[in-house]
Design a protein around this motif. Structure first.
Motif, PDB file in Angstrom:
ATOM      1  N   PRO A  33       0.682  -1.106   0.133  1.00  0.00           N
ATOM      2  CA  PRO A  33       0.014   0.054   0.031  1.00  0.00           C
ATOM      3  C   PRO A  33       0.937   1.135  -0.274  1.00  0.00           C
ATOM      4  N   VAL A  34       1.925   1.088   0.507  1.00  0.00           N
ATOM      5  CA  VAL A  34       3.148   2.173   0.483  1.00  0.00           C
ATOM      6  C   VAL A  34       4.497   1.682   0.349  1.00  0.00           C
ATOM      7  N   ASN A  35       5.395   2.647   0.314  1.00  0.00           N
ATOM      8  CA  ASN A  35       6.751   2.218   0.212  1.00  0.00           C
ATOM      9  C   ASN A  35       7.358   1.758   1.606  1.00  0.00           C
ATOM     10  N   GLU A  36       6.778   2.706   2.378  1.00  0.00           N
ATOM     11  CA  GLU A  36       7.595   2.476   3.832  1.00  0.00           C
ATOM     12  C   GLU A  36       7.424   1.300   4.431  1.00  0.00           C
ATOM     13  N   ILE A  37       8.463   0.637   4.877  1.00  0.00           N
ATOM     14  CA  ILE A  37       8.413  -0.852   5.530  1.00  0.00           C
ATOM     15  C   ILE A  37       8.772  -0.670   7.114  1.00  0.00           C
ATOM     16  N   THR A  38       7.775  -1.111   7.846  1.00  0.00           N
ATOM     17  CA  THR A  38       8.262  -0.785   9.563  1.00  0.00           C
ATOM     18  C   THR A  38       8.433  -2.098  10.281  1.00  0.00           C
ATOM     19  N   ASP A  39       8.163  -3.239   9.412  1.00  0.00           N
ATOM     20  CA  ASP A  39       8.915  -4.323  10.046  1.00  0.00           C
ATOM     21  C   ASP A  39       8.591  -5.659   9.034  1.00  0.00           C
ATOM     22  N   LEU A  40       9.603  -6.740   9.144  1.00  0.00           N
ATOM     23  CA  LEU A  40       9.420  -7.841   8.570  1.00  0.00           C
ATOM     24  C   LEU A  40       9.770  -9.184   9.487  1.00  0.00           C
ATOM     25  N   SER A  41       9.183 -10.061   9.093  1.00  0.00           N
ATOM     26  CA  SER A  41       9.421 -11.408   9.779  1.00  0.00           C
ATOM     27  C   SER A  41       9.236 -12.443   8.853  1.00  0.00           C
ATOM     28  N   ILE A  42       9.774 -13.712   9.210  1.00  0.00           N
ATOM     29  CA  ILE A  42       9.901 -14.819   7.992  1.00  0.00           C
ATOM     30  C   ILE A  42       9.383 -16.191   8.890  1.00  0.00           C
ATOM     31  N   ASP A  43       8.406 -16.453   8.325  1.00  0.00           N
ATOM     32  CA  ASP A  43       8.104 -18.247   8.573  1.00  0.00           C
ATOM     33  C   ASP A  43       9.059 -18.874   8.081  1.00  0.00           C
ATOM     34  N   LYS A  44       9.845 -19.505   8.934  1.00  0.00           N
ATOM     35  CA  LYS A  44      11.093 -20.050   8.439  1.00  0.00           C
ATOM     36  C   LYS A  44      10.773 -21.581   7.893  1.00  0.00           C
ATOM     37  N   VAL A  45       9.547 -21.940   8.233  1.00  0.00           N
ATOM     38  CA  VAL A  45       9.179 -23.478   7.907  1.00  0.00           C
ATOM     39  C   VAL A  45       8.599 -23.409   6.100  1.00  0.00           C
ATOM     40  N   SER A  46       7.973 -22.220   6.086  1.00  0.00           N
ATOM     41  CA  SER A  46       7.348 -22.082   4.786  1.00  0.00           C
ATOM     42  C   SER A  46       8.123 -21.176   3.657  1.00  0.00           C
ATOM     43  N   GLY A  47       8.867 -20.293   4.527  1.00  0.00           N
ATOM     44  CA  GLY A  47       9.454 -19.217   3.744  1.00  0.00           C
ATOM     45  C   GLY A  47       8.721 -18.062   3.421  1.00  0.00           C
ATOM     46  N   GLU A  48       7.347 -17.968   3.918  1.00  0.00           N
ATOM     47  CA  GLU A  48       6.607 -16.978   3.678  1.00  0.00           C
ATOM     48  C   GLU A  48       7.223 -15.651   4.333  1.00  0.00           C
ATOM     49  N   VAL A  49       7.284 -14.492   3.789  1.00  0.00           N
ATOM     50  CA  VAL A  49       7.909 -13.353   4.309  1.00  0.00           C
ATOM     51  C   VAL A  49       6.522 -12.295   4.706  1.00  0.00           C
ATOM     52  N   PHE A  50       6.389 -12.107   5.677  1.00  0.00           N
ATOM     53  CA  PHE A  50       5.626 -10.966   6.300  1.00  0.00           C
ATOM     54  C   PHE A  50       5.983  -9.583   6.246  1.00  0.00           C
TER      55      PHE A  50
END
Length: 568
Positions: free
Chosen positions: A443-460
């Motif tokens: 929705p915007v360019n600004e990223i405030t945080d990231l996390s990865i589900d290490k089992v599936s590889g899905e990046v939140f």
């Protein structure tokens, strides 16, 4: 000894979105509005939008992946004679959505005049919409807008209609008798609705005292109706309520029930991955488990330290003027800050640190990134950070504010900045891809945080305007090849995405052949995942049949043979 595993069509089923696809994890319960659209009910929150289909009792989420222009809605209204749904966003952008007889969305036409005009320097938020004679009248923070729906263009804007020609915010619109009325923070204004009347002139708008205009809505009493925002009645006479606490509420099936899709709740400020679960913390606690979000009390969300422990047991900690390194046993410390010999960081403002699979510490600052290769004697000799450069000799992420760094199963670095989401190769000297609001559902360019589900590889991916996730083509590697999954399988004609093989050991070789043994595609896994982009393979699309998948561990000690069916 080489161990061979066989897999046919039984290894495809598990809950994971296709590789290289996005999905939203927005709020669908703290609703702002609802609208009856033919046989569907459309509802929205600050960052969530969906419709409920009474035929199959399903709630369907809508987002930029479905062709919508933006994310944060402020109002929706439907014109049944024009079969058009008008969506207003907080930027002033407008989407005109064609609707079929069942209420399903079709082509979308965007009108960005308000959003892009430089003549409006205040808020461009649209607060209310009313249709009249083929036109849509929009009450906004800057005035009144007249939209020609058929021509998809702005016809008029009436600003500064407050007392003495002052700018004034308009909250509601009503047409009654021969006049148009607007509700403002200073009271109701009315003007004669006639082609001969210049609505741009503030002197034609007069204060009105009328208790029948803009009366507060009376809502039914029910435990589910806690913070009602809007109510509509469908063709069957059933009530549909947008509730600010419990989502879409209706007595359609007799008693009042909730009909919102699964999503997060409250405002999210932080993400973390613990015990194979994604947690989203903010005003409310949320946990993502078994492909669903559940609310969890904030005090039950596990606590964790943002400190990083390297391979030598040394502690790295973000401090006000850089990064502090500590040996918890000897109590020795060292500060990494700017300047050669003092740590050589590009900035003292550090936002994130992450340790990769090779033991290198990556540091994200307000002026790009740096990396430190820890050593056992790091307290007795000078080991400065280095800054990676690309092949053109330019420093990576120069002058970019890096908000979060996470490492995926292939040791690649996902780096969120104020200008988008970046994926780099393990050495961070080459950009794999960059996602922004212009080329992705962000929705915007600004990223405030990231996390990865290490089992599936899905990046939140958390932004100020919503939470999304991206299914990457990497995951943590497995120790052996006993749990490989191939999906989708079979691959049907309508599927236009990527085929994924997960559960691999690190850097496994993957070969795909046709039934005759002819090699079609070969790759290596990113950690525990490999993928095959069928869009780049005319061979797989031209011929229906069975394709063989051969996976070999990097050391050659183990292999796997599977099959995938491609249906033309």
């Amino acid at each position: 000894m080489l161990r061979i595993l066989l897999c046919f069509f039984t290894c495809q089923a598990f809950a994971q979105i296709p590789t290289d696809t996005w999905r939203t994890h927005n709020n669908y319960v703290n609703l702002k509005g609802v609208e009856v659209v033919e046989k569907k009910l459309y509802a929205f929150s600050d960052n969530g939008f969906f419709y409920f289909d009474k035929t199959n009792k399903q709630a369907v989420k809508l987002s930029k992946t479905d062709g919508l222009t933006e994310t944060n809605l402020t109002q929706i209204r439907y014109n049944p004679s024009l079969k058009t749904l008008l969506i207003a966003y907080d930027t002033g952008s407008l989407d005109l959505v064609e609707i079929d007889s069942d209420g399903l969305p079709g082509d979308i036409h965007n009108i960005d005049f308000i959003k892009n005009t430089g003549t409006i320097t205040t808020s461009k938020r649209i607060n209310a919409i009313e249709f009249q004679d083929g036109f849509a009248y929009l009450a906004s923070d800057f005035g009144l807008v007249v939209l020609d729906v058929k021509k998809s263009e702005i016809k008029e804007t009436y600003q500064n209609i407050g007392s003495g020609g002052r700018a004034i915010s308009l909250q509601q619109i009503a047409f009654a008798r021969d006049s148009i009325f607007v509700n403002t923070p200073e009271g109701i204004l009315g003007a004669k609705f006639d082609a001969t009347i210049n609505l741009q002139y503030f002197g034609n708008w007069h204060p009105i005292i009328d208790n029948q205009l803009f009366k507060p809505v009376q809502y039914p009493q029910n435990p589910l109706i806690v913070a009602p925002q809007e109510i509509e009645t469908d063709a069957e006479g059933k009530l549909w309520i947008a509730d600010g606490e419990n989502g879409l509420i209706s007595n359609w099936e007799g008693t009042f029930k909730a009909y919102s899709p699964n999503g997060t709740k409250g405002i999210i400020n932080e993400l973390l991955y613990l015990d194979s679960k994604i947690y989203a913390k903010g005003t409310v606690g949320n946990v993502f488990e078994n492909n669903e979000w559940q609310v969890v009390p904030l005090n039950l969300i596990p606590t964790y330290s943002k400190d990083v422990i390297d391979n030598y047991g040394f502690r790295w900690q973000i401090v006000s003027n850089g990064v502090r390194l500590t040996d918890d046993i000897s109590k020795q410390t060292r500060l990494y800050t700017i300047g050669r010999g003092s740590g050589n960081l590009p900035s003292t403002s550090v936002n994130t640190i992450a340790l990769d699979q090779e033991g290198t510490l990556w540091i994200g600052t307000n002026d790009g990134i740096a990396a430190v290769v820890p050593a056992r004697d790091i307290f007795t000799r000078t080991i400065d950070a280095y800054t990676p450069f690309n092949s053109q000799g330019r420093r990576i992420l120069l002058q970019e504010s890096v908000r979060k760094i996470v490492v995926d199963g292939g040791n690649r670095k996902w780096i969120g900045t104020t200008n988008g989401l970046n994926l780099f190769v393990p050495t961070v000297d080459e950009l794999v891809t960059n996602y922004t609001q212009s080329n992705s559902p962000l929705p915007v360019n600004e990223i405030t945080d990231l996390s990865i589900d290490k089992v599936s590889g899905e990046v939140f991916v958390l932004t100020p305007k919503g939470l999304l996730s991206y299914q990457a083509d990497a995951s943590e590697p497995k120790e052996n090849l006993s749990d490989i999954k191939i999906f989708p399988n079979p691959i049907r004609p309508e599927y236009q995405g990527v085929m994924t093989i997960s559960g691999l050991s690190n850097n496994s070789t993957v070969k795909i052949t046709d039934a005759s043994g002819r090699l079609i595609y070969e790759t290596r896994s990113n950690g525990g995942t490999a993928s095959w982009n069928l869009q780049n393979s005319t061979e797989s699309r031209s011929v229906s049949g069975i394709y063989m998948i051969f996976c070999i561990a990097e050391d050659g000690s183990e292999s796997f043979v599977g099959k995938v069916a491609v249906i033309k």
